[in-house]
Design a protein around this motif. Structure first.
Motif, mmCIF file in Angstrom:
data_model
loop_
_atom_site.group_PDB
_atom_site.id
_atom_site.type_symbol
_atom_site.label_atom_id
_atom_site.label_comp_id
_atom_site.label_asym_id
_atom_site.label_seq_id
_atom_site.Cartn_x
_atom_site.Cartn_y
_atom_site.Cartn_z
ATOM 1 N N ALA A 118 -89.596 0.964 -21.801
ATOM 2 C CA ALA A 118 -90.054 0.071 -20.729
ATOM 3 C C ALA A 118 -88.869 -0.459 -19.924
ATOM 4 O O ALA A 118 -88.939 -0.568 -18.699
ATOM 5 N N PHE A 119 -87.760 -0.775 -20.603
ATOM 6 C CA PHE A 119 -86.574 -1.256 -19.904
ATOM 7 C C PHE A 119 -86.039 -0.177 -18.961
ATOM 8 O O PHE A 119 -85.737 -0.443 -17.804
ATOM 9 N N ARG A 120 -85.951 1.041 -19.468
ATOM 10 C CA ARG A 120 -85.443 2.149 -18.645
ATOM 11 C C ARG A 120 -86.361 2.439 -17.459
ATOM 12 O O ARG A 120 -85.903 2.859 -16.401
ATOM 13 N N ASN A 121 -87.661 2.217 -17.656
ATOM 14 C CA ASN A 121 -88.639 2.447 -16.578
ATOM 15 C C ASN A 121 -88.816 1.232 -15.680
ATOM 16 O O ASN A 121 -89.664 1.236 -14.793
ATOM 17 N N ARG A 122 -88.071 0.171 -15.976
ATOM 18 C CA ARG A 122 -88.140 -1.088 -15.216
ATOM 19 C C ARG A 122 -89.525 -1.743 -15.280
ATOM 20 O O ARG A 122 -89.977 -2.347 -14.325
ATOM 21 N N THR A 123 -90.172 -1.597 -16.429
ATOM 22 C CA THR A 123 -91.494 -2.214 -16.619
ATOM 23 C C THR A 123 -91.494 -3.233 -17.763
ATOM 24 O O THR A 123 -92.552 -3.735 -18.127
ATOM 25 N N LEU A 124 -90.321 -3.525 -18.319
ATOM 26 C CA LEU A 124 -90.238 -4.484 -19.413
ATOM 27 C C LEU A 124 -90.324 -5.895 -18.858
ATOM 28 O O LEU A 124 -89.623 -6.251 -17.912
ATOM 29 N N HIS A 125 -91.188 -6.689 -19.452
ATOM 30 C CA HIS A 125 -91.349 -8.080 -19.035
ATOM 31 C C HIS A 125 -91.102 -8.985 -20.226
ATOM 32 O O HIS A 125 -91.462 -8.658 -21.353
ATOM 33 N N CYS A 126 -90.487 -10.129 -19.955
ATOM 34 C CA CYS A 126 -90.274 -11.066 -21.043
ATOM 35 C C CYS A 126 -91.583 -11.780 -21.357
ATOM 36 O O CYS A 126 -92.441 -11.945 -20.497
ATOM 37 N N GLY A 127 -91.699 -12.173 -22.604
ATOM 38 C CA GLY A 127 -92.871 -12.914 -23.044
ATOM 39 C C GLY A 127 -92.524 -14.375 -23.181
ATOM 40 O O GLY A 127 -91.560 -14.863 -22.602
ATOM 41 N N LYS A 128 -93.282 -15.079 -23.971
ATOM 42 C CA LYS A 128 -93.039 -16.496 -24.230
ATOM 43 C C LYS A 128 -91.832 -16.629 -25.135
ATOM 44 O O LYS A 128 -91.752 -15.999 -26.174
ATOM 45 N N ASN A 129 -90.864 -17.389 -24.718
ATOM 46 C CA ASN A 129 -89.689 -17.663 -25.542
ATOM 47 C C ASN A 129 -89.834 -19.068 -26.098
ATOM 48 O O ASN A 129 -89.903 -20.021 -25.348
ATOM 49 N N TYR A 130 -89.905 -19.175 -27.411
ATOM 50 C CA TYR A 130 -90.050 -20.478 -28.044
ATOM 51 C C TYR A 130 -88.701 -21.151 -28.183
ATOM 52 O O TYR A 130 -87.716 -20.514 -28.514
ATOM 53 N N THR A 131 -88.681 -22.430 -27.931
ATOM 54 C CA THR A 131 -87.437 -23.181 -28.101
ATOM 55 C C THR A 131 -87.276 -23.545 -29.571
ATOM 56 O O THR A 131 -88.219 -23.448 -30.358
ATOM 57 N N CYS A 132 -86.096 -23.986 -29.919
ATOM 58 C CA CYS A 132 -85.824 -24.365 -31.306
ATOM 59 C C CYS A 132 -86.778 -25.456 -31.779
ATOM 60 O O CYS A 132 -87.321 -25.388 -32.877
ATOM 61 N N SER A 133 -87.001 -26.475 -30.940
ATOM 62 C CA SER A 133 -87.844 -27.592 -31.351
ATOM 63 C C SER A 133 -89.295 -27.157 -31.555
ATOM 64 O O SER A 133 -89.989 -27.708 -32.397
ATOM 65 N N GLU A 134 -89.760 -26.159 -30.816
ATOM 66 C CA GLU A 134 -91.122 -25.655 -31.011
ATOM 67 C C GLU A 134 -91.268 -24.944 -32.348
ATOM 68 O O GLU A 134 -92.368 -24.787 -32.857
#
Length: 116
Positions: free
Chosen positions: A88-104
């Motif tokens: 997906a990264f090579r095809n430029r279709t990779l998307h980030c998801g939810k990134n949880y913070t440390c406190s979460e």
């Protein structure tokens, strides 16, 4: 690895749930890829290997800021198999998801100073 390489933080065949839990990294450069065992000091390790982009699961706020200061782009919140993420990264279709913070995650910022 060539300049501007990308790293994927992994555990086995999957993307590590957190950067700190990564057993190793897959380095991508063009169509080449190689498995590199994790070393202590993730930020310095990535910088030493000329990594410009990190694909990962969750990442703490402190490490995220350190990587940004080193001009390493972070694509957080990615899960699943690393091969799918690489494609997906090579095809430029990779998307980030939810990134949880440390406190979460019930952690306090500064609990992981050895990881970066």
């Amino acid at each position: 690895m060539a300049e501007n390489a990308t790293a994927i933080a992994i555990c086995g065949e999957k993307i590590a749930p957190t950067v700190g839990s990564a057993e190793s990294f897959i380095f991508l450069s063009g169509n080449a890829q190689r498995l590199v065992p994790r070393e202590c000091g993730i930020a310095l390790f990535l910088e030493k290997h000329n990594i410009k982009t990190l694909i990962c699961g969750n990442i703490g706020n402190c490490l995220l800021e350190v990587l940004r200061q080193k001009n390493i782009e972070v694509i957080p919140g990615v899960s699943g198999g690393w091969q799918d993420a690489a494609a997906a990264f090579r095809n430029r279709t990779l998307h980030c998801g939810k990134n949880y913070t440390c406190s979460e995650q019930g952690q306090i910022c500064g609990d992981c100073p050895g990881n970066y």
